[in-house]
Design a protein around this motif. Sequence first.
Motif, mmCIF file in Angstrom:
data_model
loop_
_atom_site.group_PDB
_atom_site.id
_atom_site.type_symbol
_atom_site.label_atom_id
_atom_site.label_comp_id
_atom_site.label_asym_id
_atom_site.label_seq_id
_atom_site.Cartn_x
_atom_site.Cartn_y
_atom_site.Cartn_z
ATOM 1 N N SER A 77 6.104 48.512 -68.866
ATOM 2 C CA SER A 77 6.962 49.662 -69.167
ATOM 3 C C SER A 77 8.378 49.156 -69.424
ATOM 4 C CB SER A 77 6.936 50.670 -68.022
ATOM 5 O OG SER A 77 7.476 50.088 -66.859
ATOM 6 N N PHE A 78 8.665 47.981 -68.901
ATOM 7 C CA PHE A 78 9.905 47.278 -69.259
ATOM 8 C C PHE A 78 9.580 45.799 -69.196
ATOM 9 C CE2 PHE A 78 9.977 47.074 -64.684
ATOM 10 C CZ PHE A 78 10.529 45.836 -64.415
ATOM 11 N N GLY A 79 10.377 45.013 -69.866
ATOM 12 C CA GLY A 79 10.268 43.564 -69.749
ATOM 13 C C GLY A 79 9.060 42.939 -70.428
ATOM 14 N N LYS A 80 9.047 41.623 -70.370
ATOM 15 C CA LYS A 80 7.942 40.865 -70.961
ATOM 16 C C LYS A 80 7.321 39.983 -69.883
ATOM 17 C CE LYS A 80 9.108 40.598 -75.833
ATOM 18 N NZ LYS A 80 10.068 41.699 -75.918
ATOM 19 N N VAL A 81 5.994 39.860 -69.931
ATOM 20 C CA VAL A 81 5.296 39.126 -68.875
ATOM 21 C C VAL A 81 4.741 37.811 -69.430
ATOM 22 C CG1 VAL A 81 3.499 39.266 -67.101
ATOM 23 C CG2 VAL A 81 4.639 41.358 -67.865
ATOM 24 N N TYR A 82 4.990 36.726 -68.699
ATOM 25 C CA TYR A 82 4.520 35.397 -69.087
ATOM 26 C C TYR A 82 3.627 34.839 -67.987
ATOM 27 C CZ TYR A 82 8.277 35.673 -72.492
ATOM 28 O OH TYR A 82 9.085 36.087 -73.515
#
Length: 275
Positions: free
Chosen positions: A29-34
Amino acid sequence: MENDNELNSTFNEIDYDEIKQYAYLDEGSFGKVYQGNWKGLNVAVKHISTKEEKKAFFVELRQLSRVSHENIITLYGACTKDPNICLVMEYAEGGSLFKVLHKKKNIDYEFGHALSWVYQCAKGVDYLHSMKPKPLIHRDLKSPNLLLIDEGRHLKICDFGTAADKSTNMTNNKGSAAWMAPEVFATSNYTEKCDVYSWGIILWEVLSREKPFSNEDNAFQIMWAVHKGSRPKLIEGCPQIIESFMLKCWDGEPSKRPTMKEIVELMGKLVSVFP
Ligand code: ADE
């Protein structure tokens, strides 16, 4: 939260230099996941990309540090110092339930398996709703926020960026309209019953293996249709007990929906019948 930095909860402040990052995984819903590695553990690292996302970041950090349940993703810690603000959490190698249902059509699963997923989701949400002094409402329950581990057997809820213990306007809800209860987008007055509605849509989704409201072109059209009373079409051959329960979860009147506790009780009985 009035003050972003007022966390009122304990968490592990992680040294950013200790994290090794590999592949890009996802957008929440926010941000980027690595994907990454921290102290030898496989981890998922969620970064904020804009200043505006900072508020949602601290909401998620605060809520995830308060919770501990086998069906909720584990937070290992966070880096809260600019410019490397990120959450470090358990990595779910099976990816999201959404991907398994809709993007990996070649993966077969059985009715009992589908019920186990929704049962595990209900147990995680019931835990949130039982929190003291106030229930915690997830507010963004949907299959992209349900992660799978242990070869798809174990389900964990993630994305607490919009979770709250009071009803406020929802702003961070991109891609969530199909799972969203009508009172959430129509008013700012809603209760934990909005999670029950979303759970009912997920139940339909795992049993039909279709994307909810895929016939509508955009979020606005979905909301309009739902507001007018439209719901996913009934599934042929669905056991009557499940169908009538699903319809109750979708009721336009929140008080007519079952509680999460009632859902957990019924699902517990059903998974023992369809192991
Ligand atoms: N996508 C979002 N969060 C994730 C996680 N913890 N593991 C794997 N994929 C994810």
